[in-house]
Design a protein around this motif. Structure first.
Motif, mmCIF file in Angstrom:
data_model
loop_
_atom_site.group_PDB
_atom_site.id
_atom_site.type_symbol
_atom_site.label_atom_id
_atom_site.label_comp_id
_atom_site.label_asym_id
_atom_site.label_seq_id
_atom_site.Cartn_x
_atom_site.Cartn_y
_atom_site.Cartn_z
ATOM 1 N N LEU A 286 0.810 -1.214 0.000
ATOM 2 C CA LEU A 286 0.000 0.000 0.000
ATOM 3 C C LEU A 286 0.847 1.268 0.000
ATOM 4 N N ALA A 287 2.122 1.168 0.372
ATOM 5 C CA ALA A 287 3.000 2.343 0.463
ATOM 6 C C ALA A 287 3.843 2.521 -0.791
ATOM 7 N N SER A 288 3.342 2.055 -1.927
ATOM 8 C CA SER A 288 4.140 2.036 -3.160
ATOM 9 C C SER A 288 4.601 3.425 -3.605
ATOM 10 N N PHE A 289 3.901 4.495 -3.211
ATOM 11 C CA PHE A 289 4.262 5.861 -3.609
ATOM 12 C C PHE A 289 5.282 6.479 -2.667
ATOM 13 N N ASP A 290 5.564 5.840 -1.546
ATOM 14 C CA ASP A 290 6.308 6.429 -0.429
ATOM 15 C C ASP A 290 7.631 5.688 -0.250
ATOM 16 N N ILE A 291 8.715 6.269 -0.776
ATOM 17 C CA ILE A 291 10.019 5.590 -0.722
ATOM 18 C C ILE A 291 10.463 5.354 0.714
ATOM 19 N N GLU A 292 10.368 6.379 1.537
ATOM 20 C CA GLU A 292 10.793 6.200 2.927
ATOM 21 C C GLU A 292 9.887 5.219 3.653
ATOM 22 N N GLY A 293 8.567 5.325 3.424
ATOM 23 C CA GLY A 293 7.639 4.408 4.076
ATOM 24 C C GLY A 293 7.973 2.961 3.764
ATOM 25 N N GLN A 294 8.261 2.675 2.491
ATOM 26 C CA GLN A 294 8.627 1.305 2.116
ATOM 27 C C GLN A 294 9.961 0.903 2.717
ATOM 28 N N ALA A 295 10.901 1.845 2.794
ATOM 29 C CA ALA A 295 12.211 1.530 3.374
ATOM 30 C C ALA A 295 12.087 1.174 4.852
ATOM 31 N N VAL A 296 11.255 1.930 5.575
ATOM 32 C CA VAL A 296 11.037 1.656 6.997
ATOM 33 C C VAL A 296 10.412 0.277 7.176
ATOM 34 N N ILE A 297 9.395 -0.018 6.369
ATOM 35 C CA ILE A 297 8.716 -1.322 6.466
ATOM 36 C C ILE A 297 9.668 -2.446 6.096
ATOM 37 N N LEU A 308 12.814 -14.661 13.226
ATOM 38 C CA LEU A 308 12.257 -15.967 12.859
ATOM 39 C C LEU A 308 13.330 -16.950 12.397
ATOM 40 N N GLY A 309 14.567 -16.477 12.323
ATOM 41 C CA GLY A 309 15.664 -17.361 11.928
ATOM 42 C C GLY A 309 15.816 -17.545 10.431
ATOM 43 N N ASN A 310 15.158 -16.688 9.630
ATOM 44 C CA ASN A 310 15.244 -16.780 8.170
ATOM 45 C C ASN A 310 16.218 -15.704 7.690
ATOM 46 N N SER A 311 17.509 -16.027 7.725
ATOM 47 C CA SER A 311 18.546 -15.040 7.413
ATOM 48 C C SER A 311 18.486 -14.565 5.978
ATOM 49 N N GLU A 312 18.133 -15.457 5.044
ATOM 50 C CA GLU A 312 18.101 -15.082 3.638
ATOM 51 C C GLU A 312 17.016 -14.038 3.379
ATOM 52 N N ALA A 313 15.820 -14.273 3.944
ATOM 53 C CA ALA A 313 14.735 -13.296 3.794
ATOM 54 C C ALA A 313 15.096 -11.986 4.491
ATOM 55 N N ALA A 314 15.717 -12.074 5.661
ATOM 56 C CA ALA A 314 16.132 -10.868 6.380
ATOM 57 C C ALA A 314 17.102 -10.058 5.536
ATOM 58 N N ARG A 315 18.053 -10.746 4.922
ATOM 59 C CA ARG A 315 19.041 -10.057 4.089
ATOM 60 C C ARG A 315 18.367 -9.353 2.914
ATOM 61 N N ARG A 316 17.427 -10.013 2.251
ATOM 62 C CA ARG A 316 16.747 -9.420 1.101
ATOM 63 C C ARG A 316 16.011 -8.140 1.501
ATOM 64 N N TRP A 317 15.352 -8.169 2.649
ATOM 65 C CA TRP A 317 14.587 -6.995 3.064
ATOM 66 C C TRP A 317 15.497 -5.876 3.551
ATOM 67 N N PHE A 318 16.621 -6.199 4.181
ATOM 68 C CA PHE A 318 17.568 -5.158 4.575
ATOM 69 C C PHE A 318 18.160 -4.478 3.332
ATOM 70 N N ILE A 319 18.416 -5.266 2.289
ATOM 71 C CA ILE A 319 18.916 -4.693 1.030
ATOM 72 C C ILE A 319 17.865 -3.777 0.415
ATOM 73 N N GLN A 320 16.595 -4.232 0.431
ATOM 74 C CA GLN A 320 15.495 -3.416 -0.084
ATOM 75 C C GLN A 320 15.418 -2.087 0.666
ATOM 76 N N ALA A 321 15.540 -2.156 1.979
ATOM 77 C CA ALA A 321 15.493 -0.934 2.793
ATOM 78 C C ALA A 321 16.686 -0.033 2.473
ATOM 79 N N ARG A 322 17.863 -0.624 2.386
ATOM 80 C CA ARG A 322 19.062 0.172 2.076
ATOM 81 C C ARG A 322 18.923 0.893 0.746
ATOM 82 N N ASP A 323 18.413 0.194 -0.270
ATOM 83 C CA ASP A 323 18.262 0.801 -1.594
ATOM 84 C C ASP A 323 17.307 1.999 -1.550
ATOM 85 N N GLY A 324 16.277 1.897 -0.716
ATOM 86 C CA GLY A 324 15.358 3.029 -0.565
ATOM 87 C C GLY A 324 16.055 4.242 0.020
#
Length: 346
Positions: A286-297, A308-324
């Motif tokens: 829902l926050a597709s228009f909001d770069i910072e909002g998506q980065a925070v999420i 949850l112990g899912n390091s691969e998923a954690a890494r992907r989302w941290f990269i997504q946040a960093r790119d934002g």
């Protein structure tokens, strides 16, 4: 540690308010950003932030004292601190940096959903837990932690029950509740610490009710009223009331990312990471228009998957946040998120 040991800290260290209503585009520029970016409902504001609503936009900000509602002048640039100066006495706030141990992942046990790690305004709380597959009834026991004794017991067929208010939940006393399913499983099998609850003290309860009666709150849209109420509740550690307020809008299929993001944060804070994941994923879309909002999420989702112990998923989302944050030109957060990725590899 009991609830009485919880510190009371600001909503965020120097937050002066948050957007609760916006009828059109509004741009935001923080001190460390390279340019203005679209922002939206739920965005926290800090000293030095600049807001520029569209000429026809109605943008309302709830200030950190919880009661002041500032209408941002449309079609011009305004400093956030002009409408919400740093509060002399801000409302108390949540410990958003604390991530409890993983909980709520075993669907076969009646783990506690709420009240859980919370203060309560309501003396008649709804006790909710996970519905266990195959269970036909549950025994529910409310425990007085000061006496280490059962205060009240009942048996129900559903996965929730309203506490009847008798015996009265005394202010200043820590309580918890235990659920036993007829499948032989118990909420105690979750093995999570500090899942209790306690009523808000009389003075603070009076403050909360006083703010909710302010005329400015009654002039908001219904959804903005709900968000304002939820943020106020959060400031006083009334997590259960905040969750109930926002879940009502989820049932109405709210299209506001802040509703789902705030629920994700609340469930994360009480250790229910699967519920947090569900709401964060919805908020991200829902926050597709909001770069910072998506980065925070995205950063929050990285924390959830790390817990949850899912390091691969954690890494992907941290990269997504960093790119934002790279797009925003926020080098401080870029550096922080790169550190988190390195820590996952250790």
């Amino acid at each position: 540690m009991h609830l009485s040991d919880l510190d009371v800290t600001p909503f965020s260290d120097n937050s002066i308010g948050w957007i609760i209503e916006s009828s059109d585009e509004v741009l935001l520029k923080r001190k460390n950003w390279s340019d203005y970016q679209p922002t939206g409902i739920g965005t926290e504001l800090y000293p030095g932030d600049l807001l520029q609503p569209a000429a026809t936009a109605k943008v309302l900000v709830q200030c950190a004292n919880g009661s002041t509602i500032w209408r941002v002048p449309a079609g011009m640039i305004s400093g956030a601190a002009n409408g919400c100066p740093p509060a002399v006495k801000a409302i108390p706030g949540r410990q958003s940096k604390i991530i409890p141990p993983r909980g709520g992942t075993n669907s076969l046990i009646p783990y506690i959903i709420c009240p859980r790690r919370t203060l309560l305004l309501n003396a008649f709380p709804i006790l909710r837990w996970n519905a266990v597959p195959g269970a036909t009834h549950y025994r529910v026991s409310v425990i007085d932690e000061s006496e280490d004794d059962v205060l009240w017991e009942t048996q129900v067929n559903a996965s929730e029950v309203v506490y009847p208010g008798k015996p009265l939940l005394t202010m200043g006393v820590d309580y918890s509740f235990i659920v036993e399913a007829d499948t032989g499983t118990s909420s105690l099998q979750e093995e999570m610490p500090d899942l209790g609850f306690r009523r808000l003290d009389k003075a603070q309860a009076k403050s909360v009710l006083s703010v909710l009666e302010q005329p400015a709150h009654r002039e908001l849209t219904q959804e903005a009223q709900a968000l304002a109420k939820a943020y106020l509740y959060i400031g006083y550690e009334l997590r259960t009331e905040a969750i109930e307020t926002l879940e009502a809008w989820v049932k109405q299929d709210s299209q506001t990312a802040a509703v789902y993001r705030t629920l994700g944060e609340l469930y994360q804070e009480v250790g229910l990471h699967r519920l947090a994941e569900t709401h964060y994923l919805r908020a991200f879309k829902l926050a597709s228009f909001d770069i910072e909002g998506q980065a925070v999420i995205a950063a929050r989702l990285g924390e959830v998957y790390q817990a949850l112990g899912n390091s691969e998923a954690a890494r992907r989302w941290f990269i997504q946040a960093r790119d934002g944050y790279v797009v925003l030109g926020d080098s401080q957060w870029v550096s922080e998120l790169e550190k988190r990725q390195v820590q996952l590899n250790l």
